[in-house]
Scaffold this motif. Structure first.
Motif, PDB file in Angstrom:
ATOM      1  N   UNK A 255       0.862  -1.288   0.026  1.00  0.00           N
ATOM      2  CA  UNK A 255      -0.036  -0.037  -0.079  1.00  0.00           C
ATOM      3  C   UNK A 255       0.990   1.257  -0.242  1.00  0.00           C
ATOM      4  N   UNK A 256       0.248   2.269  -0.802  1.00  0.00           N
ATOM      5  CA  UNK A 256       1.341   3.399  -0.883  1.00  0.00           C
ATOM      6  C   UNK A 256       0.778   4.294   0.223  1.00  0.00           C
ATOM      7  N   UNK A 257      -0.717   4.492   0.392  1.00  0.00           N
ATOM      8  CA  UNK A 257      -1.042   5.453   1.115  1.00  0.00           C
ATOM      9  C   UNK A 257      -1.394   4.986   2.663  1.00  0.00           C
ATOM     10  N   UNK A 258      -0.083   5.038   3.573  1.00  0.00           N
ATOM     11  CA  UNK A 258      -0.308   4.426   4.900  1.00  0.00           C
ATOM     12  C   UNK A 258      -0.455   5.528   5.838  1.00  0.00           C
ATOM     13  N   UNK A 259      -0.631   6.922   5.606  1.00  0.00           N
ATOM     14  CA  UNK A 259      -0.523   7.856   6.720  1.00  0.00           C
ATOM     15  C   UNK A 259      -2.095   7.899   7.168  1.00  0.00           C
ATOM     16  N   UNK A 260      -3.018   7.427   6.467  1.00  0.00           N
ATOM     17  CA  UNK A 260      -4.477   7.439   6.876  1.00  0.00           C
ATOM     18  C   UNK A 260      -4.819   6.190   7.808  1.00  0.00           C
ATOM     19  N   UNK A 261      -3.942   5.316   7.805  1.00  0.00           N
ATOM     20  CA  UNK A 261      -4.229   4.048   8.919  1.00  0.00           C
ATOM     21  C   UNK A 261      -4.272   4.518  10.264  1.00  0.00           C
ATOM     22  N   UNK A 262      -5.137   3.570  10.713  1.00  0.00           N
ATOM     23  CA  UNK A 262      -5.274   4.073  12.243  1.00  0.00           C
ATOM     24  C   UNK A 262      -4.088   4.047  13.004  1.00  0.00           C
ATOM     25  N   UNK A 263      -3.535   2.924  12.463  1.00  0.00           N
ATOM     26  CA  UNK A 263      -2.186   2.782  13.364  1.00  0.00           C
ATOM     27  C   UNK A 263      -1.132   4.059  13.473  1.00  0.00           C
TER      28      UNK A 263
ATOM     29  N   UNK B  74      -2.482   6.947  15.149  1.00  0.00           N
ATOM     30  CA  UNK B  74      -2.375   6.793  16.763  1.00  0.00           C
ATOM     31  C   UNK B  74      -0.984   7.063  17.413  1.00  0.00           C
ATOM     32  N   UNK B  75      -0.058   6.835  16.284  1.00  0.00           N
ATOM     33  CA  UNK B  75       1.560   7.010  16.817  1.00  0.00           C
ATOM     34  C   UNK B  75       1.992   8.433  16.292  1.00  0.00           C
ATOM     35  N   UNK B  76       0.961   9.178  15.694  1.00  0.00           N
ATOM     36  CA  UNK B  76       1.294  10.560  15.447  1.00  0.00           C
ATOM     37  C   UNK B  76       1.573  11.506  16.686  1.00  0.00           C
ATOM     38  N   UNK B  77       2.603  12.448  16.580  1.00  0.00           N
ATOM     39  CA  UNK B  77       2.731  13.371  17.608  1.00  0.00           C
ATOM     40  C   UNK B  77       1.909  14.215  17.435  1.00  0.00           C
ATOM     41  N   UNK B  78       1.174  14.470  18.477  1.00  0.00           N
ATOM     42  CA  UNK B  78       0.048  15.340  18.543  1.00  0.00           C
ATOM     43  C   UNK B  78       0.509  16.893  18.958  1.00  0.00           C
TER      44      UNK B  78
END
Length: 144
Positions: free
Chosen positions: A45-53, A56-60
């Motif tokens: 998959x090329x679009x992995x930024x929209x996945x839930x995992x 969840x790991x994103x620096x808020x």
């Protein structure tokens, strides 16, 4: 031998099969499904930024409504007023309120304030944030 029958007039022997091209060398042509599409089962998959995992790991960072509240008291974020923190860039003295970012020097902060990203974020922060009351009125609930 396990060769399939060829469409030419040669007898189906191993040497003639090589001449006819029945022995597959390399990957071969791309296989299409019955619907005519290419088979993409093994494709990454090329679009992995929209996945839930990934989310969840994103620096808020601060949300726009929090930034809107901070913009009401900008004197609290001036250099010298902020407490020094050696873990932050520029000892935590050069802070951009709309972007919620620290910078090394005042020159870098001024350069950032001319950027398109900063201007967009500032425009969003200046807009009045939506409230629960607005949502209830829009949904048709009566509010007294």
């Amino acid at each position: 031998s396990s060769f399939s029958f060829c469409s030419c007039t040669c007898p189906n022997s191993e040497t003639n099969a090589l001449n006819c091209g029945l022995v597959a060398m390399g990957k071969g042509p791309k296989k299409k499904s019955k619907a005519g599409r290419l088979n993409n089962k093994g494709k990454k998959r090329s679009n992995t930024k929209g996945r839930a995992s990934a989310i969840a790991r994103k620096v808020r960072t601060k949300d726009i409504d929090q930034v809107h509240d901070d913009l009401k008291i900008p004197d609290k974020f001036k250099p010298g007023v902020l407490e020094q923190d050696e873990d932050l860039p520029g000892m935590g003295q050069f802070y951009c309120i709309p972007c919620a970012r620290y910078f090394l020097t005042p020159e870098v902060l001024v350069q950032h304030q001319r950027s398109k990203l900063h201007k967009r974020r500032l425009q969003k922060a200046k807009d009045e944030p939506h409230t629960q009351r607005d949502a209830e009125i829009a949904a048709g609930m009566t509010h007294e």
